[in-house]
Design an enzyme around this catalytic site. Structure first.
Site, short mmCIF file in Angstrom:
data_model
loop_
_atom_site.label_atom_id
_atom_site.label_comp_id
_atom_site.label_asym_id
_atom_site.label_seq_id
_atom_site.Cartn_x
_atom_site.Cartn_y
_atom_site.Cartn_z
N TYR A 152 -2.42 -1.58 10.68
CA TYR A 152 -2.35 -1.90 9.37
C TYR A 152 -0.90 -1.55 8.72
CZ TYR A 152 -3.87 -1.65 4.31
OH TYR A 152 -4.16 -1.89 3.05
N SER A 175 1.07 -1.20 -0.10
CA SER A 175 -0.03 -0.08 -0.10
C SER A 175 1.14 1.22 -0.18
CB SER A 175 -0.87 0.04 1.30
OG SER A 175 -1.50 1.22 1.49
N1 LIG Z 1 -8.66 -0.47 -1.31
C1 LIG Z 1 -7.87 0.41 -0.78
O1 LIG Z 1 -7.82 1.43 -0.70
C2 LIG Z 1 -6.54 -0.63 -0.61
C3 LIG Z 1 -5.17 0.24 -0.63
C4 LIG Z 1 -4.08 -0.02 -0.61
C5 LIG Z 1 -3.94 -1.47 -0.58
N2 LIG Z 1 -5.12 -2.31 -0.38
C6 LIG Z 1 -4.83 -3.79 -0.20
O2 LIG Z 1 -5.38 -4.39 -1.33
C7 LIG Z 1 -5.67 -5.97 -0.76
C8 LIG Z 1 -7.08 -6.13 -1.37
O3 LIG Z 1 -8.21 -5.40 -0.68
P1 LIG Z 1 -9.29 -4.82 -1.51
O4 LIG Z 1 -9.25 -3.12 -1.32
O5 LIG Z 1 -9.45 -5.40 -2.74
O6 LIG Z 1 -10.54 -5.04 -0.43
P2 LIG Z 1 -11.65 -6.18 -0.30
O7 LIG Z 1 -12.39 -5.71 -1.53
O8 LIG Z 1 -12.15 -5.93 1.02
O9 LIG Z 1 -10.90 -7.36 -0.42
C9 LIG Z 1 -10.08 -8.02 0.45
C10 LIG Z 1 -9.89 -9.50 0.24
O10 LIG Z 1 -9.15 -10.30 1.19
C11 LIG Z 1 -9.74 -11.34 1.48
N3 LIG Z 1 -9.39 -11.95 2.66
C12 LIG Z 1 -9.37 -11.32 3.99
N4 LIG Z 1 -9.22 -12.30 4.95
C13 LIG Z 1 -8.64 -13.44 4.15
C14 LIG Z 1 -8.20 -14.48 4.72
N5 LIG Z 1 -7.93 -14.91 5.92
N6 LIG Z 1 -7.87 -15.55 3.76
C15 LIG Z 1 -7.99 -15.21 2.39
N7 LIG Z 1 -8.66 -14.30 2.00
C16 LIG Z 1 -8.84 -13.10 2.84
C17 LIG Z 1 -11.37 -11.18 1.46
O11 LIG Z 1 -11.98 -12.26 1.45
P3 LIG Z 1 -13.57 -12.64 1.94
O12 LIG Z 1 -14.31 -12.34 0.67
O13 LIG Z 1 -13.47 -13.93 2.34
O14 LIG Z 1 -13.76 -11.65 2.95
C18 LIG Z 1 -11.36 -10.37 0.29
O15 LIG Z 1 -11.46 -10.98 -1.08
C19 LIG Z 1 -5.64 -5.80 0.59
O16 LIG Z 1 -4.34 -6.25 0.91
C20 LIG Z 1 -5.26 -4.58 1.05
O17 LIG Z 1 -4.65 -4.28 2.25
C21 LIG Z 1 -6.18 -1.80 -0.66
#
Ligand SMILES: NC(=O)c1ccc[n+]([C@@H]2O[C@H](COP(=O)([O-])OP(=O)(O)OC[C@H]3O[C@@H](n4cnc5c(N)ncnc54)[C@H](OP(=O)(O)O)[C@@H]3O)[C@@H](O)[C@H]2O)c1
Length: 271
Positions: free
Chosen positions: A146, A133
């Site tokens: 985080y 991130s």
């Molecule tokens: N959105 C942002 O602003 C942002 C910015 C920087 C970095 N990121 C990073 O991007 C990545 C994806 O996030 P996103 O924004 O796409 O959010 P998201 O839509 O909430 O997706 C998160 C994903 O992680 C999965 N997950 C959570 N715990 C898990 C576990 N124990 N085992 C397997 N899967 C698990 C969730 O699965 P379930 O459906 O089963 O809950 C979901 O598929 C993360 O690493 C986050 O830190 C996001």
């Protein structure tokens, strides 16, 4: 022959958009998630298969590589994407919440990576892309857990690149800025502890500001394109900032003294 990518956390957001883009580009996609039985749309894509993977479960982590290899014969890219945010005043957090944040965002990545290294070594090539991130390189108030999980991932990924280059295994990371996904909804676990006082105003300002900014952020397709670039550009580049303002904020972080930079961050977050 088509290449294959394995994606963790493909049920929503960045993982899901990446699965769709790679499938569209003709790649085989192993879309892993905690509850594949609930997935309807992705399983209709011809070159995509769903697999069960909770990154905190050792038995899942051990099984997934041979399972996918059996279906697709080889795996070219591991995309460690699953993650969530444990946020709020650190004083309110429990040891269990701290451990779980690191189990998903850091140890899950390390454990799956450990399964893949011997496999990629044997094949003589491979790629690992981790999802950091922009806050893997600076911090924001109330995101101490985080941020520290992403800082850990940055250190891990950077050091791993040195070790694996000799085996023709590329190691990269994606650094998204705010992206409109479920991250600020169901993936944001806010600490609740009424016995701890003094943070109400900060929590109200910062968390609601974050959610509002997230609503205006670009969608996860932007990040999926960056993952595709990282997987196919043939370079040894380590970091791929992505999303609105990601490059600018990381440049400011590089050139400004930390105290100046942090003043700007605090002002912006408290708006
Ligand atoms: N959105 C942002 O602003 C942002 C910015 C920087 C970095 N990121 C990073 O991007 C990545 C994806 O996030 P996103 O924004 O796409 O959010 P998201 O839509 O909430 O997706 C998160 C994903 O992680 C999965 N997950 C959570 N715990 C898990 C576990 N124990 N085992 C397997 N899967 C698990 C969730 O699965 P379930 O459906 O089963 O809950 C979901 O598929 C993360 O690493 C986050 O830190 C996001």
């Amino acid at each position: 022959m088509s290449k294959t990518i394995l994606i963790t956390g493909a049920s929503s957001g960045i993982g899901r958009a990446t699965a769709k883009l790679f499938a569209e580009k003709g790649w085989n996609v192993a879309a892993t998630m905690r509850s594949p039985e609930e997935e309807k749309e992705l399983k209709e894509l011809p070159n995509l298969r769903l697999y069960t993977l909770d990154v905190t479960k050792k038995e899942h982590l051990k099984k997934i590589l041979p399972e996918v290899e059996k279906d697709f014969s080889s795996i070219d890219v591991l995309f460690n994407n699953a993650g969530y945010g444990a946020v709020g005043a650190f004083e309110k957090s429990s040891e269990e919440q701290v451990l779980h944040q690191f189990q998903v965002n850091v140890f899950g990545v390390m454990d799956l990576t450990r399964e893949f290294i011997p496999y990629f070594k044997k094949r003589g090539e491979g790629m690992i892309i981790n999802t950091s991130s922009v806050v893997g390189r600076f911090t924001i108030p109330l995101y101490s857990l985080y941020c520290s999980s992403k800082w850990a991932l940055e250190g891990f990924t950077e050091a791993l690149q040195f070790e694996l280059k000799q085996f023709n295994i590329k190691v990269k990371m994606i650094e998204p800025a705010a992206i409109k996904t479920d991250f600020h909804g169901r993936s944001l676990k806010v600490f609740e502890n009424d016995a701890v006082k003094g943070y109400n105003k900060m929590e109200k300002n910062i968390l609601s500001g974050m959610r509002k900014r997230n609503e205006k952020a670009p969608g996860p397709e932007v990040v999926a394109k960056t993952v595709f670039k990282a997987a196919t550009d043939g370079s040894q580049k380590l970091r791929y900032p992505t999303g609105k303002g990601a490059g600018a904020v990381l440049f400011a972080r590089k050139i400004l003294p930390t105290s100046w930079f942090n003043k700007l961050v605090f002002k912006q977050q408290s708006r």
